[in-house]
Design a protein around this motif. Structure first.
Motif, PDB file in Angstrom:
ATOM      1  N   SER A 163     -11.351  -2.983   2.176  1.00  0.00           N
ATOM      2  CA  SER A 163     -10.594  -3.901   1.320  1.00  0.00           C
ATOM      3  C   SER A 163     -11.048  -5.352   1.495  1.00  0.00           C
ATOM      4  O   SER A 163     -12.082  -5.623   2.099  1.00  0.00           O
ATOM      5  N   THR A 191      -4.416  -4.259   6.184  1.00  0.00           N
ATOM      6  CA  THR A 191      -5.349  -3.175   6.498  1.00  0.00           C
ATOM      7  C   THR A 191      -5.145  -2.692   7.931  1.00  0.00           C
ATOM      8  O   THR A 191      -5.093  -1.481   8.197  1.00  0.00           O
ATOM      9  N   LEU A 227      -3.610   4.000  -1.159  1.00  0.00           N
ATOM     10  CA  LEU A 227      -3.660   3.293  -2.438  1.00  0.00           C
ATOM     11  C   LEU A 227      -3.311   1.831  -2.199  1.00  0.00           C
ATOM     12  O   LEU A 227      -2.231   1.514  -1.695  1.00  0.00           O
ATOM     13  N   ARG A 228      -4.224   0.939  -2.557  1.00  0.00           N
ATOM     14  CA  ARG A 228      -4.036  -0.491  -2.316  1.00  0.00           C
ATOM     15  C   ARG A 228      -3.797  -1.239  -3.618  1.00  0.00           C
ATOM     16  O   ARG A 228      -3.903  -0.687  -4.715  1.00  0.00           O
ATOM     17  N   PHE A 236       0.843  -1.182   0.000  1.00  0.00           N
ATOM     18  CA  PHE A 236       0.000   0.000   0.000  1.00  0.00           C
ATOM     19  C   PHE A 236       0.884   1.239   0.000  1.00  0.00           C
ATOM     20  O   PHE A 236       2.076   1.185   0.315  1.00  0.00           O
ATOM     21  N   PHE A 250      -5.312   9.148   2.092  1.00  0.00           N
ATOM     22  CA  PHE A 250      -5.728   8.336   0.946  1.00  0.00           C
ATOM     23  C   PHE A 250      -4.747   7.180   0.820  1.00  0.00           C
ATOM     24  O   PHE A 250      -3.549   7.389   0.597  1.00  0.00           O
ATOM     25  N   GLY A 273      -5.160   5.546  -8.519  1.00  0.00           N
ATOM     26  CA  GLY A 273      -4.712   6.733  -7.818  1.00  0.00           C
ATOM     27  C   GLY A 273      -5.664   7.909  -7.912  1.00  0.00           C
ATOM     28  O   GLY A 273      -6.673   7.861  -8.626  1.00  0.00           O
ATOM     29  N   HIS A 284     -10.388   2.375  -6.635  1.00  0.00           N
ATOM     30  CA  HIS A 284      -9.285   1.627  -7.246  1.00  0.00           C
ATOM     31  C   HIS A 284      -8.481   2.598  -8.098  1.00  0.00           C
ATOM     32  O   HIS A 284      -9.054   3.397  -8.846  1.00  0.00           O
ATOM     33  N   SER A 336      -9.968  -2.735  -2.422  1.00  0.00           N
ATOM     34  CA  SER A 336     -10.357  -1.335  -2.565  1.00  0.00           C
ATOM     35  C   SER A 336      -9.320  -0.463  -1.872  1.00  0.00           C
ATOM     36  O   SER A 336      -8.632  -0.893  -0.935  1.00  0.00           O
ATOM     37  N   ASN A 337      -9.183   0.774  -2.343  1.00  0.00           N
ATOM     38  CA  ASN A 337      -8.433   1.765  -1.586  1.00  0.00           C
ATOM     39  C   ASN A 337      -9.149   2.031  -0.265  1.00  0.00           C
ATOM     40  O   ASN A 337     -10.321   1.684  -0.088  1.00  0.00           O
ATOM     41  N   ASN A 338      -8.434   2.675   0.654  1.00  0.00           N
ATOM     42  CA  ASN A 338      -9.039   3.115   1.911  1.00  0.00           C
ATOM     43  C   ASN A 338      -8.864   4.616   2.039  1.00  0.00           C
ATOM     44  O   ASN A 338      -7.854   5.172   1.593  1.00  0.00           O
TER      45      ASN A 338
END
Length: 316
Positions: free
Chosen positions: A46, A54, A24-25, A2, A22, A215, A213, A30-32
Motif C-alpha cells: 500500500s 498497514t 481490502l483497502r 480496511f 485478503f 473486492g 484494487h 493497494s489491497n494486501n
C-alpha cells in the motif's frame, strides 16, 4: 479503513486454506494479501501515508509486522510499495519484484518509478530477490507461478496457483477494468502488451481473482472478457485512453493532497506531467477546460464534493 475478507464466504465450493488473508483497502492504497506460514509473506504494501494502518493489519492475522519474512510487489508503483521501507526495517523481510521494475528501484530512478510524472511520495528501499516469468514462489500450501504481465507497468506480475486456482492479478485485471495504462511512459505498445497479458491469463483455469484494487472477483471469465472489450475500445479511440488514465490519476492527486481550494488544486495538477502531457498528447483541449470537465463530472457522480469552493473526495 480496511476489511479482511474470508475467501470461504464467497460461495466458490472448494475451500481455500485458512492461512491466506485478503485485505481490502481504501482507494488510494493497494489491497494486501497476507500468507501466514513458513515464510510469512505480504503481497503489496500500500501507500506510505497508510503505513500505520498497514502495520495494524498483521494483528488481525495472528502476526506482528516483525514476523514478516518476505514482501512481494506486483509492480513498483508507490501505492503498492509505500510500506516496503518501514516493514523491511521492522522485520528484515526480503523484497521480491520483477527484474524490469526492480531495475528502476535499485537505481532509484524517479522517472522509472513514475515519481516525477505523478504526485507520489515513496520512501527509499531496494529489491533483494529478482523475479522472472515462470518462477515458482512456494508459500505453503500454495505454489504460485510468477507470470510477467506488462501493460500497467513494464515489470507487472501476477501470481497463479494451479491447485486452488486463485489469480493474484495486481492491476492487470480489476473488476471489469484494469490499472491505467501510461503509454506516454511505458511506450505506444503498452495497451497491446496489456491485451496480450490478459489473453494469456484467459487460458488458465481461474476460480477466483484477487485484484490489487476492489473486492474479490468471482466471475473471472466475464471479467476478463469485459477487460479485453474495454482495451480494444481504448486502442481504437486514444482520446478515451487519455481520459481513462487522467481520471484515475486525478482522484489519487486529490486524495493525497486532501481538501483544497478549486483554483489551488488546478494550479497544482496543471504543473504535473501526468496531467498536462497526457492532455497534450491524447485529449488536446485547454488544461483549465479539462480540469473543470473532470471536476464537474466527478461532482455530478458523487465522487467529489465542493464545499465553499473547496474540493475533496467522498466516494472514490
Amino acid at each position: 479503513m480496511f476489511k479482511i475478507i474470508d475467501l470461504n464466504t464467497l460461495g466458490l465450493g472448494q475451500e481455500f486454506p485458512e492461512n491466506i488473508y485478503f485485505v481490502l483497502r481504501g482507494w488510494m492504497d493497494s489491497n494486501n494479501i497476507i500468507i501466514k506460514g513458513d515464510p510469512n509473506v505480504i503481497i503489496d504494501t500500500s501507500y506510505c501515508k497508510s503505513e500505520k494502518e498497514t502495520e495494524s493489519i498483521f494483528s488481525f492475522c495472528g502476526m506482528k509486522p516483525d514476523d514478516l519474512d518476505m514482501i512481494v510487489n506486483t509492480h513498483n508503483h508507490a501505492d503498492h510499495t509505500g510500506g516496503n521501507n518501514k516493514l523491511q526495517l521492522l522485520s528484515g523481510a526480503k523484497i521480491a519484484m520483477h527484474e524490469y521494475d526492480a531495475h528502476y528501484v535499485n537505481l532509484w530512478d524517479e522517472s522509472g518509478l513514475n515519481l516525477d510524472f505523478s504526485d507520489w511520495e515513496l520512501p527509499k528501499f531496494s529489491v533483494d530477490n529478482i523475479l522472472t516469468d515462470g518462477d515458482i514462489l512456494s508459500f505453503p500450501p500454495f505454489d504460485f507461478k510468477v507470470i510477467h504481465s506488462p501493460g500497467h507497468s513494464g515489470g507487472n506480475i501476477v501470481l497463479y496457483d494451479s491447485k486452488y486456482e486463485p489469480l493474484l492479478s495486481g492491476e492487470t485485471i480489476l473488476n471489469g477494468d484494469f490499472g491505467s495504462v501510461h503509454c506516454f511512459r511505458e511506450g505506444n505498445r503498452a495497451l497491446f502488451d496489456l491485451r496480450d497479458s490478459i489473453k494469456r491469463l484467459a487460458q488458465l483455469p481461474i476460480r477466483l481473482i484477487l485484484p490489487a484494487h476492489g473486492g474479490p472477483i468471482t466471475n473471472p471469465q466475464k471479467c476478463i472478457d469485459d477487460c479485453l472489450r474495454r482495451i480494444n475500445i481504448l486502442i481504437k479511440e486514444p482520446i478515451k485512453m487519455g481520459y481513462h488514465f487522467i481520471r484515475r490519476w486525478f482522484i489519487h492527486a486529490v486524495l493525497i493532497r486532501g481538501e483544497m481550494e478549486r483554483e489551488k488544486l488546478f494550479s497544482h495538477v496543471s504543473e504535473i506531467e501526468n496531467f498536462y502531457a497526457i492532455n497534450k498528447r491524447y485529449i488536446k483541449i485547454n488544461n483549465k477546460d479539462l480540469f473543470n470537465e473532470i471536476v464537474d463530472d466527478f461532482i455530478e457522480r458523487g465522487v467529489l464534493v465542493d464545499r465553499d469552493n473547496r474540493l475533496s473526495v467522498i466516494n472514490p
